[in-house]
Scaffold this motif. Structure first.
Motif, PDB file in Angstrom:
ATOM      1  N   ILE A 216       0.849  -1.188   0.000  1.00  0.00           N
ATOM      2  CA  ILE A 216       0.000   0.000   0.000  1.00  0.00           C
ATOM      3  C   ILE A 216       0.889   1.244   0.000  1.00  0.00           C
ATOM      4  CG2 ILE A 216      -1.770   1.289   1.273  1.00  0.00           C
ATOM      5  CD1 ILE A 216      -2.810  -1.367   0.257  1.00  0.00           C
ATOM      6  N   LYS A 217       0.587   2.175  -0.896  1.00  0.00           N
ATOM      7  CA  LYS A 217       1.260   3.473  -0.935  1.00  0.00           C
ATOM      8  C   LYS A 217       0.188   4.538  -0.956  1.00  0.00           C
ATOM      9  CE  LYS A 217       4.843   6.158  -1.443  1.00  0.00           C
ATOM     10  NZ  LYS A 217       5.858   6.246  -0.431  1.00  0.00           N
ATOM     11  N   ARG A 218       0.104   5.321   0.110  1.00  0.00           N
ATOM     12  CA  ARG A 218      -0.867   6.404   0.236  1.00  0.00           C
ATOM     13  C   ARG A 218      -2.294   5.896   0.046  1.00  0.00           C
ATOM     14  NH1 ARG A 218       1.787  11.647   0.068  1.00  0.00           N
ATOM     15  NH2 ARG A 218      -0.244  12.536  -0.345  1.00  0.00           N
ATOM     16  N   GLY A 219      -2.578   4.710   0.595  1.00  0.00           N
ATOM     17  CA  GLY A 219      -3.913   4.144   0.565  1.00  0.00           C
ATOM     18  C   GLY A 219      -4.271   3.422  -0.722  1.00  0.00           C
ATOM     19  N   ILE A 220      -3.327   3.286  -1.657  1.00  0.00           N
ATOM     20  CA  ILE A 220      -3.597   2.656  -2.952  1.00  0.00           C
ATOM     21  C   ILE A 220      -2.709   1.420  -3.094  1.00  0.00           C
ATOM     22  CG2 ILE A 220      -3.502   2.987  -5.461  1.00  0.00           C
ATOM     23  CD1 ILE A 220      -3.841   5.988  -4.915  1.00  0.00           C
TER      24      ILE A 220
END
Length: 158
Positions: free
Chosen positions: A139-143
Motif C-alpha cells: 500500500i502506498k498512500r492508501g492505494i
C-alpha cells in the motif's frame, strides 16, 4: 477618539495589501506533493493472513518474507530440481506482487550462467509455483501498488 478610529481604519485599509499571499495553483500543489513522496518506499509491505496480527511493521515485513521463502522452498522441495541440477543449491527468485494481489515469479541467474538450463528451470518454477496463498499487495498512500523483490530460495538436496 475620532482621530484614533480614523488612524486605525487607515492602518487596516493599507495593511491588507501586506497580508495578501499568493495562493498556489493546483498544478503547483500537485508538483510539490509529488516531489515530497518517496517512490522507493511503500507505506505497508505486502502481507499474508498469517502476518496480519503483527502490529510492528518490521516484524510484519520479516514474517511475510519468511512465509514466502518457506512456501516457495516447500513447493520446490518435491520437484526434480535438486536431481537435475545437483550443483544448484540456491536460486534467486524475483517475486512481483501486483496491485490486484496476483504473484509473478521469475528466476534470476548470473549473466555468465551457462551451466544451467535456464529455460527448464524457469518452466519448473512456473509449474510449481501455482495455487499460492492469497497475498495482500503493498500500500502506498492508501492505494495498492506493484512491488518487486528478490528472494534467495534454497533447493533441498534429498
Amino acid at each position: 477618539m475620532k482621530r484614533a478610529l480614523a488612524l486605525a481604519l487607515l492602518t487596516v485599509c493599507f495593511s491588507c495589501q501586506y497580508l495578501e499571499k499568493k495562493v498556489p495553483s493546483e498544478q503547483e500543489l500537485l508538483e510539490q506533493q509529488l516531489k515530497e513522496i518517496n517512490w522507493k518506499e511503500v507505506d505497508e509491505y505486502p502481507s499474508v493472513s498469517d502476518c496480519e496480527t503483527l502490529t510492528d511493521a518490521n516484524l510484519r515485513k520479516q514474517c511475510f518474507f519468511d512465509f514466502l521463502t518457506a512456501t516457495i522452498e516447500q513447493k520446490l522441495a518435491v520437484d526434480t530440481l535438486a536431481t537435475m541440477f545437483p550443483k544448484l543449491d540456491t536460486i534467486e527468485v524475483r517475486v512481483t506482487v501486483l496491485p490486484d494481489a496476483t504473484l509473478e515469479f521469475k528466476p534470476e541467474f548470473p549473466k555468465d550462467s551457462v551451466a544451467y538450463d535456464t529455460i527448464k528451470i524457469d518452466s519448473i518454477l512456473r509449474a510449481r509455483l501455482v495455487d499460492f496463498p492469497k497475498v495482500n499487495p503493498a500500500i502506498k498512500r492508501g492505494i495498492p501498488v506493484k512491488t518487486q523483490f528478490v528472494l534467495p530460495v534454497i533447493i533441498k538436496q534429498e
